[in-house]
Design an enzyme around this catalytic site. Structure first.
Site, PDB file in Angstrom:
ATOM      1  N   LYS A   1      98.790  46.375 -40.957  1.00 20.80           N
ATOM      2  CA  LYS A   1      99.971  46.145 -40.113  1.00 20.80           C
ATOM      3  C   LYS A   1     100.815  47.405 -40.123  1.00 20.80           C
ATOM      4  O   LYS A   1     101.464  47.734 -41.111  1.00 20.80           O
ATOM      5  CB  LYS A   1     100.809  44.965 -40.611  1.00 20.80           C
ATOM      6  CG  LYS A   1     101.796  44.541 -39.515  1.00 20.80           C
ATOM      7  CD  LYS A   1     103.053  43.897 -40.018  1.00 20.80           C
ATOM      8  CE  LYS A   1     104.097  44.854 -40.501  1.00 20.80           C
ATOM      9  NZ  LYS A   1     104.645  45.781 -39.468  1.00 20.80           N
TER      10      LYS A   1
ATOM     11  N   SER B   1     110.230  50.657 -48.235  1.00 18.72           N
ATOM     12  CA  SER B   1     111.459  50.739 -49.027  1.00 18.72           C
ATOM     13  C   SER B   1     111.335  49.895 -50.297  1.00 18.72           C
ATOM     14  O   SER B   1     110.578  48.924 -50.343  1.00 18.72           O
ATOM     15  CB  SER B   1     112.631  50.245 -48.190  1.00 18.72           C
ATOM     16  OG  SER B   1     112.403  48.909 -47.802  1.00 18.72           O
TER      17      SER B   1
ATOM     18  N   GLU C   1     104.026  51.403 -53.052  1.00 16.52           N
ATOM     19  CA  GLU C   1     104.505  52.795 -53.019  1.00 16.52           C
ATOM     20  C   GLU C   1     105.886  52.742 -52.391  1.00 16.52           C
ATOM     21  O   GLU C   1     106.014  52.487 -51.196  1.00 16.52           O
ATOM     22  CB  GLU C   1     103.582  53.676 -52.169  1.00 16.52           C
ATOM     23  CG  GLU C   1     102.161  53.798 -52.656  1.00 16.52           C
ATOM     24  CD  GLU C   1     102.017  54.501 -53.979  1.00 16.52           C
ATOM     25  OE1 GLU C   1     103.023  55.026 -54.513  1.00 16.52           O
ATOM     26  OE2 GLU C   1     100.890  54.513 -54.506  1.00 16.52           O
TER      27      GLU C   1
ATOM     28  N   CYS D   1     109.026  59.896 -49.246  1.00 15.63           N
ATOM     29  CA  CYS D   1     109.417  59.275 -50.532  1.00 15.63           C
ATOM     30  C   CYS D   1     109.332  60.297 -51.659  1.00 15.63           C
ATOM     31  O   CYS D   1     109.944  60.099 -52.701  1.00 15.63           O
ATOM     32  CB  CYS D   1     108.587  58.039 -50.806  1.00 15.63           C
ATOM     33  SG  CYS D   1     106.850  58.258 -50.461  1.00 15.63           S
TER      34      CYS D   1
ATOM     35  N   GLU E   1     118.510  57.136 -52.364  1.00 17.18           N
ATOM     36  CA  GLU E   1     117.549  57.796 -51.488  1.00 17.18           C
ATOM     37  C   GLU E   1     118.157  57.890 -50.078  1.00 17.18           C
ATOM     38  O   GLU E   1     118.534  56.873 -49.500  1.00 17.18           O
ATOM     39  CB  GLU E   1     116.259  56.976 -51.430  1.00 17.18           C
ATOM     40  CG  GLU E   1     115.195  57.619 -50.568  1.00 17.18           C
ATOM     41  CD  GLU E   1     113.860  56.877 -50.628  1.00 17.18           C
ATOM     42  OE1 GLU E   1     113.856  55.642 -50.534  1.00 17.18           O
ATOM     43  OE2 GLU E   1     112.829  57.570 -50.748  1.00 17.18           O
TER      44      GLU E   1
HETATM   45  P1  ADP Z   1     111.810  51.274 -43.787  1.00 19.80           P
HETATM   46  O1  ADP Z   1     112.988  50.767 -44.577  1.00 19.80           O
HETATM   47  O2  ADP Z   1     111.296  52.588 -44.216  1.00 19.80           O
HETATM   48  O3  ADP Z   1     111.931  51.052 -42.307  1.00 19.80           O
HETATM   49  P2  ADP Z   1     110.435  48.956 -44.557  1.00 19.80           P
HETATM   50  O4  ADP Z   1     110.259  48.898 -46.009  1.00 19.80           O
HETATM   51  O5  ADP Z   1     111.474  48.106 -43.906  1.00 19.80           O
HETATM   52  O6  ADP Z   1     110.585  50.442 -44.181  1.00 19.80           O
HETATM   53  O7  ADP Z   1     109.080  48.658 -43.802  1.00 19.80           O
HETATM   54  C1  ADP Z   1     107.815  49.140 -44.202  1.00 19.80           C
HETATM   55  C2  ADP Z   1     106.781  48.184 -43.652  1.00 19.80           C
HETATM   56  O8  ADP Z   1     107.022  46.875 -44.167  1.00 19.80           O
HETATM   57  C3  ADP Z   1     106.800  48.016 -42.139  1.00 19.80           C
HETATM   58  O9  ADP Z   1     105.458  47.869 -41.673  1.00 19.80           O
HETATM   59  C4  ADP Z   1     107.570  46.731 -41.949  1.00 19.80           C
HETATM   60  O10 ADP Z   1     107.245  46.062 -40.738  1.00 19.80           O
HETATM   61  C5  ADP Z   1     107.087  45.916 -43.143  1.00 19.80           C
HETATM   62  N1  ADP Z   1     107.996  44.826 -43.552  1.00 19.80           N
HETATM   63  C6  ADP Z   1     109.347  44.779 -43.455  1.00 19.80           C
HETATM   64  N2  ADP Z   1     109.802  43.606 -43.935  1.00 19.80           N
HETATM   65  C7  ADP Z   1     108.730  42.883 -44.347  1.00 19.80           C
HETATM   66  C8  ADP Z   1     108.544  41.586 -44.935  1.00 19.80           C
HETATM   67  N3  ADP Z   1     109.555  40.793 -45.204  1.00 19.80           N
HETATM   68  N4  ADP Z   1     107.281  41.192 -45.232  1.00 19.80           N
HETATM   69  C9  ADP Z   1     106.232  41.992 -44.982  1.00 19.80           C
HETATM   70  N5  ADP Z   1     106.338  43.214 -44.422  1.00 19.80           N
HETATM   71  C10 ADP Z   1     107.565  43.673 -44.110  1.00 19.80           C
END
Ligand code: ADP
Length: 456
Positions: A155, A209, A230, A264, A356
């Site tokens: 995904k 994140s 990660e 990161c 960060e």
């Molecule tokens: P950033 O803060 O760098 O935008 P995220 O950690 O929010 O990154 O997102 C990294 C990945 O995790 C993306 O593919 C996002 O769609 C997915 N993601 C965000 N929230 C969820 C969740 N609750 N469950 C599963 N995947 C998630």
């Protein structure tokens, strides 16, 4: 009704594609397909699986330019970086293909029989990828999982589905079985969450994140899923007074500005021994100003835009009007999510010093001696990477051992290498990717004891 993801070129703000989002039902169907494909894949002869993965690497190689330009357009990466990223996917597929026929078990001496271990595939692995390095990070989870005999559902992040979708197409061109490597663009809380909760998914590899990683880890507990995380970082770049200061200063900008700081591993806390502090800043200023910021399509460009308006708002929130700015670079005017390289005086307790930023912002802090350098380096809940600069080899080793981080770099800021392990201490993650043990993270160890007693 199905919704769509709008893919925006961050350098121009133009919508370049729209992609249907996966629903929970799509996830159900993908997992069912993946199980069928995995059964066929793991039944193939190891040499045949290795051959197909090498063919996948070759097809990726033949489409490197196309993949690189997709990454330029959807993520705003400078084309030179994007070309490296496409090559990294090819190299990792080749490297992992070499592991298929070396996934050995053990024979353990025991009384009364023979004891064997087998490295069995987990089944279906979900890879949830971020937008900062969409193409390589997708491969870091997927290539070793496939090589170890698993099926993968990837995904990609909402902002960057295009390289992932193209990789799935290239896998089919290489004749990997249908359903073995599926890409489901979708929203994190919908498609991502459905993968994390699905009992038919054996493992989640998540890069993103720390906040979302924590939530995913908690949700994986529901089905006791395996998980590799990660996450974030606030990595130090430690410069001792005896170092080659010219080189340390010349390379420091790249270490926090690469990928516009959306990395990161960004060395965003520059710790400098007090006796060299003024000289280092004198050398750093022209080096920061020399970084060419602008059109990612130009081969000479070193720094492109941030990924989105929201990200630019987040980053500028760390630099209020009265921020202690030491150095400020330039950024283009007009459309695009631009933000100039910014170096701040570090102030313990301030958000830019502690958290960060995930943008082109670094802080500089002085230290007195080695002990204080280590204390400052470790004063963070993260622990992904660190660089240190010194001509004293014994000190380089002492400090490398003392800093709690997964990836240390001495007199350099090494990029992630596919042949060496990568991952974080503390809240930077869990588990390791890449390196000689990459495939092992996608296997279960099965122990079989065979009695050699005479049968009546
Ligand atoms: P950033 O803060 O760098 O935008 P995220 O950690 O929010 O990154 O997102 C990294 C990945 O995790 C993306 O593919 C996002 O769609 C997915 N993601 C965000 N929230 C969820 C969740 N609750 N469950 C599963 N995947 C998630």
């Amino acid at each position: 009704m199905e919704s769509e993801l709008q893919v925006v070129n961050p350098a121009t703000e133009e919508v370049i594609a729209s992609v249907p989002t996966a629903t929970r039902r799509d996830v159900e169907e993908a997992v069912a397909r993946a199980h069928g494909a995995q059964a066929r894949w793991s039944a193939l002869a190891p040499a045949e699986r290795a051959r197909l993965l090498r063919r996948f690497a070759t097809v990726v190689d033949e489409h490197r330019e196309e993949l690189a330009w997709l990454e330029v357009r959807e993520a705003g990466h400078p084309v030179t970086n994007a070309r490296w990223e496409a090559g990294n996917v090819r190299d990792l597929l080749d490297y992992c293909a070499g592991g298929v026929e070396r996934l050995n078990g053990a024979q353990i001496p025991v009384a009364g029989g023979v004891d064997l271990t087998f490295a069995e595939p987990l089944g279906v692995v979900a890879v949830i990828a971020p937008w900062n390095f969409p193409m390589p990070v997708a491969a870091w989870g997927s290539a070793p999982a496939l090589a170890a005999g698993n099926a993968v559902i990837l995904k990609p992040a909402e902002q960057t589905p295009l390289t992932a979708l193209r990789l799935a197409g290239l896998a089919r061109e290489a004749e990997l079985p249908e359903g073995l490597f599926q890409v489901l663009p979708g929203e994190g809380p919908v498609a991502g969450a459905a993968l994390v909760e699905h009992p038919g998914v054996a493992k989640v590899v998540f890069t993103g994140s720390t906040a979302v990683g924590r939530e995913i880890m908690a949700r994986c507990a529901g089905t006791v899923k395996r998980v590799t995380l990660e996450l974030g970082g606030k990595s130090p770049n430690i410069v001792f007074a005896d170092a080659d200061l010219e080189r340390a200063a010349a390379t420091a900008p790249g270490a926090f500005l690469d990928n516009t700081g959306q990395d990161c591993c960004a060395r965003s806390r520059i710790l400098v021994q007090r006796t060299a502090y003024d000289r280092f800043l004198e050398l750093l200023e022209p080096a920061v100003r020399a970084v060419s910021v602008g059109d990612p399509a130009q081969p000479a460009t070193a720094m492109g835009p941030l990924i989105s308006r929201a990200q630019r708002d987040r980053v500028s929130g760390f630099v209020p009007a009265d921020a202690p700015v030491l150095i400020r670079g330039t950024a283009p005017e007009g459309p695009g999510f631009w933000y100039p390289a910014t170096v701040l005086e570090g102030r313990p307790g301030e958000p830019a010093t502690e958290q960060e930023v995930f943008g082109p912002v670094a802080v500089v802090l002085p230290f007195e001696d080695e002990a204080e350098a280590v204390t400052l380096a470790n004063a963070t809940p993260y622990g992904l990477a660190a660089s240190l600069w010194t001509r004293d080899t014994a000190r380089a080793l002492r400090v490398s051992r003392a800093v709690r981080a997964g990836n240390l770099s001495v007199n350099s800021h090494s990029a992630v290498r596919y042949a060496t392990p990568f991952g974080g201490y503390q809240q930077s993650g869990l588990g390791r990717e890449l390196g000689p043990d990459a495939l092992a993270a996608f296997t279960e160890t099965k122990n079989v004891f065979i009695s050699t007693e005479e049968q009546q």
